[in-house]
Design an enzyme around this catalytic site. Sequence first.
Site, PDB file in Angstrom:
ATOM      1  N   ASP A   1      49.915  36.880  47.946  1.00  0.00           N
ATOM      2  CA  ASP A   1      48.599  36.265  48.043  1.00  0.00           C
ATOM      3  C   ASP A   1      47.579  37.315  48.480  1.00  0.00           C
ATOM      4  O   ASP A   1      47.919  38.293  49.157  1.00  0.00           O
ATOM      5  CB  ASP A   1      48.612  35.124  49.062  1.00  0.00           C
ATOM      6  CG  ASP A   1      49.536  33.984  48.668  1.00  0.00           C
ATOM      7  OD1 ASP A   1      49.847  33.861  47.472  1.00  0.00           O
ATOM      8  OD2 ASP A   1      49.944  33.229  49.571  1.00  0.00           O
ATOM      9  N   LYS A   2      46.326  37.083  48.134  1.00  0.00           N
ATOM     10  CA  LYS A   2      45.269  38.045  48.442  1.00  0.00           C
ATOM     11  C   LYS A   2      45.240  38.422  49.922  1.00  0.00           C
ATOM     12  O   LYS A   2      45.071  39.599  50.267  1.00  0.00           O
ATOM     13  CB  LYS A   2      43.914  37.470  48.021  1.00  0.00           C
ATOM     14  CG  LYS A   2      42.744  38.416  48.264  1.00  0.00           C
ATOM     15  CD  LYS A   2      41.441  37.818  47.763  1.00  0.00           C
ATOM     16  CE  LYS A   2      40.282  38.775  47.999  1.00  0.00           C
ATOM     17  NZ  LYS A   2      38.992  38.215  47.522  1.00  0.00           N
TER      18      LYS A   2
END
Length: 300
Positions: A135-136
């Site tokens: 995930d970012k």
Amino acid sequence: MEFTWKYQQAVPRRLRSALRMEGVTSSLMKVAIYHGGKMLVNGEEKWAVDLVHPGDHFTLVLPPEAGNDHVVAYPAPIQIVYEDRDFLILNKPAGVATVPAHHVPVPDSLVNRVKAYYQQQEYENQVIHVATRLDKDTSGLVIFPKHRFAHAVLDRQLKRHQVKKNYLALVQGPLKASHGYIDAPIMRDPASFVQRMVGTGGKASVTEYWVQDKNAQGSLAKIRLHTGRTHQIRVHFSYLGHPLLGDEMYGQGSALIARQALHCYWLQFYSPFKGANITVTAPLPDDMRAAIAALKLTEP
């Protein structure tokens, strides 16, 4: 790019079968046959039905992979943890997406950065293959196979759950068990395009954890994924009632850290090109170390 093996079986075998024994997929053989590659035995070009005899050397030749013009190169720093002819492994900082997003003003993701790096290095293969993602706002290790054969190898291992990944996470409150399994299926949240949730209609999802330290405010846990669902760790610990510190999507924000406190610090997979496991680590980033210290927990 060439890959050569010595045939060590006792009886002859068709070339396609010998290649399959080395992990070469039908798709890769089609590339060799129809798209500019070759298949060789003892240096001579052969058909897939030709025989390979004991002691022969057989070779797969794959053509160069031209880059995707729709992916923009973005010359920003990358932190290389490991690199050889076949694999590139990076330590991703929090705040950088793994793959490009649509309609963003700056095309900055790991894929964009890796494309710039490949161009700078003038690699024969310019396609950016992504095997694992984070995930970012999760930091840590991400694998980029450097050619289609390496990608096929990793894809097979991922489907068989043979790629091992360990994480460190800070969760809210004290986890009761020092070691546990979270076995709860994960599905899309029907109320959101992005969020996931535990639900009976979901896919089997298993997370194992070991508590490293804890107090009334939080717990530091080492985590091993046994499946690879989107947001799995975040969803599972929220389901337990102990969402990740700073996770606004599945819990709440925190003054101690500006993102979910999750870091992929250890990774292992098998490279058939080297005939050995590749094991890499990435140290805890400063924001997680500061949050651990603020909670008065002990770093592992």
